[in-house]
Design a protein around this motif. Sequence first.
Motif, short mmCIF file in Angstrom:
data_model
loop_
_atom_site.label_atom_id
_atom_site.label_comp_id
_atom_site.label_asym_id
_atom_site.label_seq_id
_atom_site.Cartn_x
_atom_site.Cartn_y
_atom_site.Cartn_z
N LEU A 44 36.18 43.52 34.05
CA LEU A 44 36.92 42.70 35.01
C LEU A 44 36.86 41.23 34.62
O LEU A 44 37.85 40.50 34.75
CB LEU A 44 36.37 42.89 36.42
CG LEU A 44 36.64 44.23 37.08
CD1 LEU A 44 35.92 44.32 38.41
CD2 LEU A 44 38.13 44.44 37.27
N LEU A 45 35.70 40.80 34.13
CA LEU A 45 35.57 39.40 33.69
C LEU A 45 36.48 39.10 32.50
O LEU A 45 36.90 37.97 32.31
CB LEU A 45 34.12 39.11 33.30
CG LEU A 45 33.13 38.99 34.43
CD1 LEU A 45 31.73 38.90 33.88
CD2 LEU A 45 33.43 37.78 35.28
N LEU A 46 36.74 40.13 31.72
CA LEU A 46 37.55 39.94 30.52
C LEU A 46 39.03 40.20 30.75
O LEU A 46 39.81 40.24 29.80
CB LEU A 46 37.01 40.84 29.40
CG LEU A 46 35.56 40.54 29.01
CD1 LEU A 46 35.06 41.56 28.00
CD2 LEU A 46 35.42 39.13 28.48
N GLY A 47 39.42 40.42 32.03
CA GLY A 47 40.83 40.50 32.35
C GLY A 47 41.36 41.83 32.84
O GLY A 47 42.55 41.96 33.08
N ALA A 48 40.51 42.83 32.98
CA ALA A 48 40.98 44.13 33.49
C ALA A 48 41.40 44.00 34.95
O ALA A 48 40.96 43.09 35.65
CB ALA A 48 39.89 45.18 33.35
N ARG A 49 42.25 44.88 35.39
CA ARG A 49 42.72 44.86 36.77
C ARG A 49 41.67 45.45 37.70
O ARG A 49 41.02 46.43 37.37
CB ARG A 49 44.02 45.65 36.90
CG ARG A 49 45.12 45.03 36.03
CD ARG A 49 46.41 45.61 36.36
NE ARG A 49 46.85 44.93 37.58
CZ ARG A 49 48.06 45.00 38.05
NH1 ARG A 49 48.95 45.72 37.45
NH2 ARG A 49 48.40 44.36 39.15
N ALA A 50 41.52 44.87 38.86
CA ALA A 50 40.53 45.32 39.83
C ALA A 50 41.13 46.43 40.70
O ALA A 50 42.32 46.46 40.97
CB ALA A 50 40.09 44.15 40.71
N ASP A 51 40.25 47.32 41.14
CA ASP A 51 40.62 48.39 42.06
C ASP A 51 39.85 48.16 43.35
O ASP A 51 38.61 48.10 43.34
CB ASP A 51 40.26 49.74 41.46
CG ASP A 51 40.65 50.91 42.33
OD1 ASP A 51 41.25 50.70 43.41
OD2 ASP A 51 40.37 52.06 41.93
N MET A 52 40.53 48.03 44.45
CA MET A 52 39.87 47.73 45.73
C MET A 52 38.90 48.83 46.15
O MET A 52 38.01 48.59 46.95
CB MET A 52 40.93 47.50 46.82
CG MET A 52 41.79 46.28 46.57
SD MET A 52 40.85 44.76 46.43
CE MET A 52 40.35 44.54 48.12
N LYS A 53 39.04 50.02 45.60
CA LYS A 53 38.12 51.11 45.92
C LYS A 53 36.72 50.85 45.36
O LYS A 53 35.76 51.50 45.77
CB LYS A 53 38.64 52.43 45.37
CG LYS A 53 39.94 52.88 46.00
CD LYS A 53 40.44 54.14 45.34
CE LYS A 53 41.83 54.48 45.83
NZ LYS A 53 42.41 55.59 45.09
N SER A 54 36.60 49.92 44.43
CA SER A 54 35.30 49.63 43.81
C SER A 54 34.43 48.70 44.65
O SER A 54 33.28 48.47 44.31
CB SER A 54 35.52 49.00 42.44
OG SER A 54 36.17 49.90 41.58
#
Length: 77
Positions: A44-54
Amino acid sequence: MLETLHISNYALIDNIDITFKPGLNIITGETGAGKSIMLGALSLLLGARADMKSIRQPDKKTVIEAVFSVTDTPRWK
Protein backbone atom coordinates in the motif's frame (compact mmCIF):
# COMPACT_ATOMS: atom_id res chain seq x y z
CA MET A 1 16.54 0.54 2.43
CA LEU A 2 13.47 0.02 4.60
CA GLU A 3 14.35 1.02 8.17
CA THR A 4 11.06 0.95 10.08
CA LEU A 5 7.48 -0.09 9.45
CA HIS A 6 4.51 0.94 11.59
CA ILE A 7 1.08 -0.65 11.10
CA SER A 8 -2.03 -0.05 13.17
CA ASN A 9 -5.65 -1.18 12.71
CA TYR A 10 -4.96 -3.14 9.52
CA ALA A 11 -6.34 -6.66 8.95
CA LEU A 12 -5.22 -8.88 11.86
CA ILE A 13 -2.70 -6.33 13.14
CA ASP A 14 -3.81 -4.10 15.99
CA ASN A 15 -0.51 -2.22 16.38
CA ILE A 16 3.06 -3.14 15.45
CA ASP A 17 6.39 -1.37 14.98
CA ILE A 18 9.18 -3.23 13.17
CA THR A 19 12.77 -2.03 12.95
CA PHE A 20 14.93 -3.50 10.20
CA LYS A 21 18.71 -3.71 10.49
CA PRO A 22 21.19 -3.27 7.61
CA GLY A 23 21.72 -6.47 5.65
CA LEU A 24 19.40 -9.46 5.41
CA ASN A 25 16.25 -9.47 7.56
CA ILE A 26 14.24 -12.69 7.66
CA ILE A 27 10.63 -12.77 8.81
CA THR A 28 9.29 -16.15 9.85
CA GLY A 29 6.18 -17.34 11.63
CA GLU A 30 3.36 -19.82 11.66
CA THR A 31 0.52 -19.78 9.17
CA GLY A 32 -1.77 -16.90 10.00
CA ALA A 33 0.88 -14.96 11.93
CA GLY A 34 0.61 -11.93 9.62
CA LYS A 35 3.65 -12.15 7.33
CA SER A 36 1.61 -11.63 4.16
CA ILE A 37 -0.46 -8.92 5.84
CA MET A 38 2.74 -7.04 6.61
CA LEU A 39 3.80 -7.30 2.95
CA GLY A 40 0.33 -6.17 1.88
CA ALA A 41 0.65 -3.09 4.08
CA LEU A 42 4.04 -2.37 2.59
CA SER A 43 2.59 -2.66 -0.92
CA LEU A 44 0.00 0.00 0.00
CA LEU A 45 2.87 2.36 0.77
CA LEU A 46 4.28 1.65 -2.67
CA GLY A 47 1.03 2.51 -4.45
CA ALA A 48 -1.24 -0.54 -4.36
CA ARG A 49 -4.97 0.07 -4.09
CA ALA A 50 -6.54 -0.23 -0.65
CA ASP A 51 -9.46 -2.51 0.16
CA MET A 52 -11.81 -1.23 2.85
CA LYS A 53 -12.32 -4.82 4.04
CA SER A 54 -8.75 -4.75 5.39
CA ILE A 55 -9.57 -2.20 8.08
CA ARG A 56 -9.63 -3.99 11.43
CA GLN A 57 -12.04 -1.61 13.22
CA PRO A 58 -13.91 0.72 10.84
CA ASP A 59 -14.53 3.31 13.56
CA LYS A 60 -10.75 3.80 14.11
CA LYS A 61 -8.05 5.23 11.87
CA THR A 62 -5.77 2.81 10.01
CA VAL A 63 -2.13 3.94 9.81
CA ILE A 64 0.67 2.45 7.74
CA GLU A 65 3.98 4.33 7.85
CA ALA A 66 7.53 3.49 6.87
CA VAL A 67 10.94 5.11 7.00
CA PHE A 68 13.26 4.49 4.07
CA SER A 69 16.95 5.34 3.96
CA VAL A 70 18.27 6.54 0.63
CA THR A 71 21.77 7.58 1.74
CA ASP A 72 23.53 4.67 0.03
CA THR A 73 21.93 5.16 -3.39
CA PRO A 74 24.07 6.52 -6.22
CA ARG A 75 23.45 10.13 -7.18
CA TRP A 76 21.72 10.78 -10.49
CA LYS A 77 23.53 13.04 -12.94
